[in-house]
Design a protein around this motif. Structure first.
Motif, PDB file in Angstrom:
ATOM      1  N   TRP A 109       0.852  -1.183   0.000  1.00  0.00           N
ATOM      2  CA  TRP A 109       0.000   0.000   0.000  1.00  0.00           C
ATOM      3  C   TRP A 109       0.891   1.238   0.000  1.00  0.00           C
ATOM      4  O   TRP A 109       1.851   1.326   0.785  1.00  0.00           O
ATOM      5  CB  TRP A 109      -0.878   0.044   1.255  1.00  0.00           C
ATOM      6  CG  TRP A 109      -2.145  -0.731   1.153  1.00  0.00           C
ATOM      7  CD1 TRP A 109      -3.187  -0.501   0.313  1.00  0.00           C
ATOM      8  CD2 TRP A 109      -2.522  -1.858   1.957  1.00  0.00           C
ATOM      9  NE1 TRP A 109      -4.183  -1.412   0.529  1.00  0.00           N
ATOM     10  CE2 TRP A 109      -3.809  -2.260   1.529  1.00  0.00           C
ATOM     11  CE3 TRP A 109      -1.892  -2.561   2.987  1.00  0.00           C
ATOM     12  CZ2 TRP A 109      -4.484  -3.320   2.097  1.00  0.00           C
ATOM     13  CZ3 TRP A 109      -2.565  -3.629   3.552  1.00  0.00           C
ATOM     14  CH2 TRP A 109      -3.838  -4.006   3.114  1.00  0.00           C
ATOM     15  N   GLU A 140       4.937  -7.817   8.238  1.00  0.00           N
ATOM     16  CA  GLU A 140       4.557  -6.449   7.916  1.00  0.00           C
ATOM     17  C   GLU A 140       5.765  -5.522   7.995  1.00  0.00           C
ATOM     18  O   GLU A 140       6.619  -5.648   8.866  1.00  0.00           O
ATOM     19  CB  GLU A 140       3.480  -5.972   8.906  1.00  0.00           C
ATOM     20  CG  GLU A 140       3.120  -4.497   8.755  1.00  0.00           C
ATOM     21  CD  GLU A 140       2.274  -3.993   9.913  1.00  0.00           C
ATOM     22  OE1 GLU A 140       1.345  -3.224   9.655  1.00  0.00           O
ATOM     23  OE2 GLU A 140       2.572  -4.360  11.071  1.00  0.00           O
ATOM     24  N   GLU A 141       5.808  -4.552   7.086  1.00  0.00           N
ATOM     25  CA  GLU A 141       6.766  -3.446   7.139  1.00  0.00           C
ATOM     26  C   GLU A 141       5.998  -2.151   6.936  1.00  0.00           C
ATOM     27  O   GLU A 141       5.014  -2.115   6.188  1.00  0.00           O
ATOM     28  CB  GLU A 141       7.823  -3.591   6.043  1.00  0.00           C
ATOM     29  CG  GLU A 141       8.631  -4.876   6.098  1.00  0.00           C
ATOM     30  CD  GLU A 141       9.404  -5.086   4.816  1.00  0.00           C
ATOM     31  OE1 GLU A 141      10.540  -4.565   4.724  1.00  0.00           O
ATOM     32  OE2 GLU A 141       8.866  -5.760   3.910  1.00  0.00           O
ATOM     33  N   ARG A 142       6.441  -1.108   7.608  1.00  0.00           N
ATOM     34  CA  ARG A 142       5.826   0.214   7.472  1.00  0.00           C
ATOM     35  C   ARG A 142       6.912   1.268   7.298  1.00  0.00           C
ATOM     36  O   ARG A 142       8.024   1.100   7.785  1.00  0.00           O
ATOM     37  CB  ARG A 142       4.986   0.578   8.699  1.00  0.00           C
ATOM     38  CG  ARG A 142       3.800  -0.330   8.963  1.00  0.00           C
ATOM     39  CD  ARG A 142       2.987   0.152  10.139  1.00  0.00           C
ATOM     40  NE  ARG A 142       1.823  -0.696  10.375  1.00  0.00           N
ATOM     41  CZ  ARG A 142       0.653  -0.254  10.835  1.00  0.00           C
ATOM     42  NH1 ARG A 142       0.504   1.026  11.118  1.00  0.00           N
ATOM     43  NH2 ARG A 142      -0.350  -1.090  11.018  1.00  0.00           N
ATOM     44  N   TRP A 150       3.608   4.196   3.880  1.00  0.00           N
ATOM     45  CA  TRP A 150       3.420   2.979   3.095  1.00  0.00           C
ATOM     46  C   TRP A 150       3.404   1.774   4.034  1.00  0.00           C
ATOM     47  O   TRP A 150       3.948   1.800   5.129  1.00  0.00           O
ATOM     48  CB  TRP A 150       4.502   2.809   2.032  1.00  0.00           C
ATOM     49  CG  TRP A 150       5.910   2.764   2.559  1.00  0.00           C
ATOM     50  CD1 TRP A 150       6.768   3.815   2.694  1.00  0.00           C
ATOM     51  CD2 TRP A 150       6.619   1.608   3.039  1.00  0.00           C
ATOM     52  NE1 TRP A 150       7.960   3.402   3.221  1.00  0.00           N
ATOM     53  CE2 TRP A 150       7.905   2.052   3.438  1.00  0.00           C
ATOM     54  CE3 TRP A 150       6.306   0.261   3.170  1.00  0.00           C
ATOM     55  CZ2 TRP A 150       8.866   1.182   3.957  1.00  0.00           C
ATOM     56  CZ3 TRP A 150       7.262  -0.614   3.682  1.00  0.00           C
ATOM     57  CH2 TRP A 150       8.524  -0.149   4.063  1.00  0.00           C
ATOM     58  N   ARG A 151       2.775   0.694   3.559  1.00  0.00           N
ATOM     59  CA  ARG A 151       2.681  -0.540   4.328  1.00  0.00           C
ATOM     60  C   ARG A 151       2.833  -1.714   3.372  1.00  0.00           C
ATOM     61  O   ARG A 151       2.172  -1.763   2.331  1.00  0.00           O
ATOM     62  CB  ARG A 151       1.330  -0.619   5.043  1.00  0.00           C
ATOM     63  CG  ARG A 151       1.214  -1.782   6.020  1.00  0.00           C
ATOM     64  CD  ARG A 151      -0.152  -1.857   6.638  1.00  0.00           C
ATOM     65  NE  ARG A 151      -0.185  -2.877   7.686  1.00  0.00           N
ATOM     66  CZ  ARG A 151      -1.274  -3.517   8.072  1.00  0.00           C
ATOM     67  NH1 ARG A 151      -2.450  -3.241   7.533  1.00  0.00           N
ATOM     68  NH2 ARG A 151      -1.213  -4.423   9.023  1.00  0.00           N
ATOM     69  N   ARG A 152       3.695  -2.638   3.738  1.00  0.00           N
ATOM     70  CA  ARG A 152       3.946  -3.826   2.920  1.00  0.00           C
ATOM     71  C   ARG A 152       3.636  -5.075   3.728  1.00  0.00           C
ATOM     72  O   ARG A 152       4.107  -5.237   4.862  1.00  0.00           O
ATOM     73  CB  ARG A 152       5.409  -3.845   2.457  1.00  0.00           C
ATOM     74  CG  ARG A 152       5.807  -5.074   1.637  1.00  0.00           C
ATOM     75  CD  ARG A 152       7.309  -5.006   1.340  1.00  0.00           C
ATOM     76  NE  ARG A 152       7.808  -6.240   0.770  1.00  0.00           N
ATOM     77  CZ  ARG A 152       7.943  -6.481  -0.532  1.00  0.00           C
ATOM     78  NH1 ARG A 152       7.616  -5.523  -1.395  1.00  0.00           N
ATOM     79  NH2 ARG A 152       8.411  -7.627  -0.974  1.00  0.00           N
ATOM     80  N   TRP A 172      -4.180   0.875   7.222  1.00  0.00           N
ATOM     81  CA  TRP A 172      -3.270   0.713   8.363  1.00  0.00           C
ATOM     82  C   TRP A 172      -3.777  -0.353   9.325  1.00  0.00           C
ATOM     83  O   TRP A 172      -2.995  -0.988  10.034  1.00  0.00           O
ATOM     84  CB  TRP A 172      -3.125   2.027   9.124  1.00  0.00           C
ATOM     85  CG  TRP A 172      -2.355   3.115   8.441  1.00  0.00           C
ATOM     86  CD1 TRP A 172      -2.824   4.360   8.103  1.00  0.00           C
ATOM     87  CD2 TRP A 172      -0.976   3.103   8.036  1.00  0.00           C
ATOM     88  NE1 TRP A 172      -1.833   5.107   7.512  1.00  0.00           N
ATOM     89  CE2 TRP A 172      -0.689   4.365   7.464  1.00  0.00           C
ATOM     90  CE3 TRP A 172       0.039   2.142   8.104  1.00  0.00           C
ATOM     91  CZ2 TRP A 172       0.569   4.682   6.954  1.00  0.00           C
ATOM     92  CZ3 TRP A 172       1.291   2.465   7.595  1.00  0.00           C
ATOM     93  CH2 TRP A 172       1.549   3.717   7.036  1.00  0.00           C
TER      94      TRP A 172
END
Length: 341
Positions: free
Chosen positions: A121, A141-143, A331-333, A131
């Motif tokens: 995202w 998850e990574e942010r 961003w979020r992965r 989120w």
């Protein structure tokens, strides 16, 4: 999650068929920006289609209650899922009906985990639904921090004493308001000042002028500008009529002495206005047509009771001169854990 059913949309025809239900869930989502509407994303897919659709729709019976517009971008090391609208959209997210928010986000995450590609995202503003989507079991998850979107708060603009004699919100610094008055006076001295909209002149003629003025501005700086790209121009020619029909776009063409000196193309929703793109003739730099049009857009946002005016991505100095303060996107992965950990 009881009573919810998720499906993956894989064709442009199936995505377009969602439009009525898509509008319904968009309108039930008070924080949804125009960038998430079918008026924006359907033309984007028509113009670009850079991969394979993998959009997730969540239903409760016949009602669409959630939508995650994604596509798969293939690469040498496998694919990844990116948001439909990436690059041209300054705010991205998922749609989740507020009445079913938690269950919808869980259903979206569960459906996403059925595919192996990582999900990324981008351009998530603070408070975005994405989120809060749960991390599927076996995924990580990574942010991270994204670009700044300077925003001018219009709180108090509708109250008595919230504006100056020209109707500009006092949230705009006095120095900027003074320079705006000077720009207006210079324009009036040069010739008759008139503002037309795309509804007045037609979408195609308005976009012709916007493209010319945007190109003139950037050419004077030795750059091409985003509207030099043919696919981008095709996208806007498909999107603008739909956005105007839905009440999500604002346009203005400023003529000084009969000459088109500046153009403004903005977006709007129930709570905010957004300065998306503009251009001006460098021959009118002394009259500051861009500032005149921005001032007009900010005053119009205050008139309709908008709570904020967003200058969207980028930390250009002029945005802060209008009183804007940074609001950071992120961003979020989400990606499957590798077998080797």
């Amino acid at each position: 999650m009881s009573g919810l059913m998720a499906e993956t949309i894989r064709s442009a025809e199936a995505l377009a068929a969602l439009e009525p239900a898509w509008w319904a869930v968009w309108r039930r989502s008070p924080d949804a920006a125009p960038f998430l509407s079918p008026a924006w994303l359907l033309p984007w897919w028509e113009a670009f289609a850079p991969g394979r659709l993998a959009t997730i729709a969540v239903w409760r019976g016949a009602d669409l209650v959630g939508l995650a517009p994604f596509y798969v971008e293939d690469g040498p090391e496998g694919g990844r899922r990116l948001p439909v609208g990436v690059s041209l959209s300054d705010q991205l997210d998922v749609l989740a009906d507020p009445a079913d928010r938690g269950a919808v986000l869980a259903a979206l995450a569960g459906a996403a985990a059925q595919r192996p590609e990582p999900l990324l995202w981008l351009e998530l503003e603070p408070g975005a639904c994405a989120w809060d989507a749960p991390v599927p079991p076996g995924w990580r998850e990574e942010r991270g921090e994204g670009e700044a979107c300077p925003v001018l708060s219009l709180a108090g603009a509708c109250e008595v004493g919230g504006r100056d004699a020209d109707g500009m919100p006092l949230a705009v610094p006095a120095r900027r308001r003074r320079k705006l008055r000077m720009a207006r006076h210079r324009a009036e001295r040069r010739g008759a000042v008139r503002v037309e909209t795309a509804q007045d002149v037609g979408c195609a003629p308005f976009l012709d002028e916007l493209e010319r003025l945007h190109g003139s501005r950037w050419t004077s700086r030795g750059e091409a500008g985003v509207l030099a790209d043919e696919a981008v121009r095709v996208f806007h020619r498909r999107a603008l009529p739909r956005l105007l029909a839905a009440g999500l776009a604002e346009t203005a063409l400023l003529r000084i002495g009969g000459v088109a000196a500046g153009a403004y193309y903005g977006l709007r929703d129930q709570r905010r206005s957004y300065a998306y793109i503009g251009g001006f003739d460098p021959d009118f730099a002394r009259e500051s047509p861009g500032a005149i049009l921005l001032g007009r857009a900010i005053a119009a946002a205050a008139d309709r009771g908008a709570e904020a005016f967003s200058f969207l991505r980028g930390r250009e100095d002029y945005k802060y001169e209008w009183g804007a303060a940074d609001r950071l996107n992120g961003w979020r992965r989400l990606s499957p854990e590798r077998p080797d950990g």
